[in-house]
Design an enzyme around this catalytic site. Structure first.
Site, short mmCIF file in Angstrom:
data_model
loop_
_atom_site.label_atom_id
_atom_site.label_comp_id
_atom_site.label_asym_id
_atom_site.label_seq_id
_atom_site.Cartn_x
_atom_site.Cartn_y
_atom_site.Cartn_z
N ASP A 57 0.87 -1.19 0.00
CA ASP A 57 0.00 0.00 0.00
C ASP A 57 0.91 1.23 0.00
OD1 ASP A 57 -2.23 -1.54 0.07
OD2 ASP A 57 -2.88 -0.99 2.09
N GLY B 275 -6.43 -10.10 2.18
CA GLY B 275 -5.98 -11.40 2.70
C GLY B 275 -5.01 -11.18 3.86
N ALA B 276 -4.02 -10.31 3.63
CA ALA B 276 -3.02 -10.04 4.66
C ALA B 276 -3.67 -9.38 5.88
CB ALA B 276 -1.92 -9.14 4.09
N LEU C 288 -22.50 -2.89 9.96
CA LEU C 288 -23.28 -1.67 9.68
C LEU C 288 -22.53 -0.42 10.14
CD1 LEU C 288 -26.61 -3.13 11.13
CD2 LEU C 288 -25.99 -3.03 8.72
N GLY C 289 -21.22 -0.40 10.04
CA GLY C 289 -20.44 0.76 10.46
C GLY C 289 -20.73 1.12 11.91
N LYS D 288 -23.33 1.56 13.34
CA LYS D 288 -24.55 0.93 13.89
C LYS D 288 -24.30 -0.51 14.35
CE LYS D 288 -27.94 3.70 11.50
NZ LYS D 288 -28.41 3.78 10.11
N GLY E 31 -13.51 -3.29 8.83
CA GLY E 31 -14.20 -4.52 8.39
C GLY E 31 -13.25 -5.72 8.44
N ASP E 32 -12.00 -5.52 8.05
CA ASP E 32 -11.03 -6.63 8.06
C ASP E 32 -10.71 -7.04 9.49
OD1 ASP E 32 -10.95 -6.60 5.32
OD2 ASP E 32 -9.14 -5.37 5.19
P1 ADP Z 1 -16.22 -1.99 6.21
O1 ADP Z 1 -14.98 -1.43 6.81
O2 ADP Z 1 -16.03 -3.35 5.60
O3 ADP Z 1 -16.98 -1.05 5.33
P2 ADP Z 1 -18.06 -1.35 8.42
O4 ADP Z 1 -17.94 0.08 8.05
O5 ADP Z 1 -19.44 -1.91 8.51
O6 ADP Z 1 -17.20 -2.32 7.47
O7 ADP Z 1 -17.33 -1.53 9.84
C1 ADP Z 1 -17.03 -2.79 10.39
C2 ADP Z 1 -17.22 -2.76 11.89
O8 ADP Z 1 -16.35 -1.74 12.44
C3 ADP Z 1 -18.61 -2.35 12.34
O9 ADP Z 1 -19.47 -3.49 12.46
C4 ADP Z 1 -18.33 -1.71 13.71
O10 ADP Z 1 -18.24 -2.72 14.70
C5 ADP Z 1 -16.96 -1.08 13.51
N1 ADP Z 1 -17.12 0.36 13.18
C6 ADP Z 1 -17.03 0.95 11.96
N2 ADP Z 1 -17.24 2.28 12.03
C7 ADP Z 1 -17.45 2.55 13.34
C8 ADP Z 1 -17.73 3.74 14.10
N3 ADP Z 1 -17.83 4.93 13.49
N4 ADP Z 1 -17.89 3.63 15.43
C9 ADP Z 1 -17.79 2.42 16.06
N5 ADP Z 1 -17.52 1.27 15.42
C10 ADP Z 1 -17.37 1.32 14.08
#
Ligand code: ADP
EC number: 2.7.1.15
Length: 321
Positions: free
Chosen positions: A15, A43-44, A229-230, A232, A261-262
């Protein structure tokens, strides 16, 4: 009983971060103010998260000569890299511009991640879990998934379809071989639209999207679905029912959500591994699933309060649960 061991068939990337005042426009040449090279590739990242969560993990993938440092770096964190080949092409790359206002733009170069490594006829019987993403050749992902189910006992399979596969790839994917699907909300929506051939209206509740996805004829109804759900938290759907686990309550501000997410996925898989080490049945009750999800959101919550991707993933010891 075989001690749990996860095979991650996935990507490794160099990266490269170029810090700029504003993102470069067409026809423009600009200076960057800072350059950083970091380890990446889904993967990493996910293999590191499993290792930091305390799980035994082997990464299977490939790099070029310019990626040998990645092998050493991952080994030092506790990821077994005996199955990472050095091939005659460049290592996969992400060229990331980061502007002063936090905006970014990324170009991915698959490089060695798309190198056609020889496919095995069977998976090593030491593996109990298989984790896949979508940054290597799709044919390889499909083959590993199929092989996981011809083992005795079958290997528990987990797929995080990121980036989302094409329509054709989704249609030919061996869904019935998959135990756990992990998606974020955008991926859940995209997958549902492809599988149902219907548009999903904005603001459709996630429970409805997942219900539609499960009813799609090509989807396998026994596959468990975890949808992050970020801020949520996470929604989970299994044959035993559905649950929502809120995101961790944070002590400080959100600094960088890259790799959250990873981090979540790695801790979740490590949780499945720990569960299978202690139980004869690999089936999870809802309370057992909830406990793994709580640990995973706590880890992801720490991750978003730190800068970086791999660097921001906490160890199991840093968690309270
Ligand atoms: P990705 O990174 O794959 O888009 P998400 O945005 O859904 O995945 O985030 C993955 C996990 O990270 C969520 O389920 C949550 O537990 C945590 N997370 C992400 N954003 C926040 C945030 N702003 N506050 C608290 N936890 C978060």
């Amino acid at each position: 009983m075989t001690p749990p061991r996860c095979l991650v068939r996935g990507s490794l990337n160099n990266d490269e971060y170029l810090h700029v005042k504003n993102l470069v426009r067409a026809g423009e040449t600009i200076f960057s103010t800072k350059y950083e090279r970091r380890a990446g590739g889904k993967g990493a990242n996910q293999a590191v998260a499993i290792a930091k969560a305390g799980g035994r993990v082997d990464l299977l993938g490939s790099v070029g000569e310019d990626g040998i440092w990645l092998i050493q770096y991952l080994q030092a964190i506790g990821v077994s890299t005996d199955n990472v080949s050095v091939v005659e092409t460049h290592t996969g790359r992400a060229m990331i511009q980061v502007a002063d206002d936090g905006e970014n733009s990324i170009i991915l170069y698959p490089g060695a991640n798309f190198y056609p490594l020889p496919l095995p006829r069977a998976l090593d019987s030491r593996y109990t879990h298989l984790l896949l993403q979508n940054e290597v050749l799709f044919s390889s992902t499909q083959t590993y998934l199929r092989l996981s189910k011809s083992c005795n006992p079958p290997i528990i399979s987990i797929f995080n379809p990121s980036p989302i596969p094409s329509k054709e790839q989704v249609a030919q994917f061996p869904w019935s071989n998959l135990d756990w699907l992990i998606v974020n909300q955008g991926e859940a929506t995209a997958l549902c639209e492809i599988l149902t051939e219907e548009s999903i209206l904005k603001d459709t509740p996630i429970s409805e999207i997942i219900a539609k996805l499960c009813d799609a004829p090509a989807f396998y109804p026994s596959t468990n679905i975890i949808c992050t759900l970020g801020a949520k938290g996470v929604f989970a759907h299994t044959l035993h029912g559905t649950i929502v686990v809120p995101a961790a309550s944070l002590r400080g501000p959100v600094i960088d959500t890259t790799g959250a997410g990873d981090c979540f996925t790695g801790f979740f898989v490590a949780g499945l591994m720990e569960h299978s080490a202690n139980k004869v049945s690999t089936t999870l009750s809802l309370p057992e699933l909830e406990s793994i999800l709580r640990t995973s959101v706590e880890a992801a919550g720490i991750c978003v309060q730190r800068r970086g991707t791999i660097e921001s993933i906490p160890t199991r010891k840093e968690l309270t649960q």
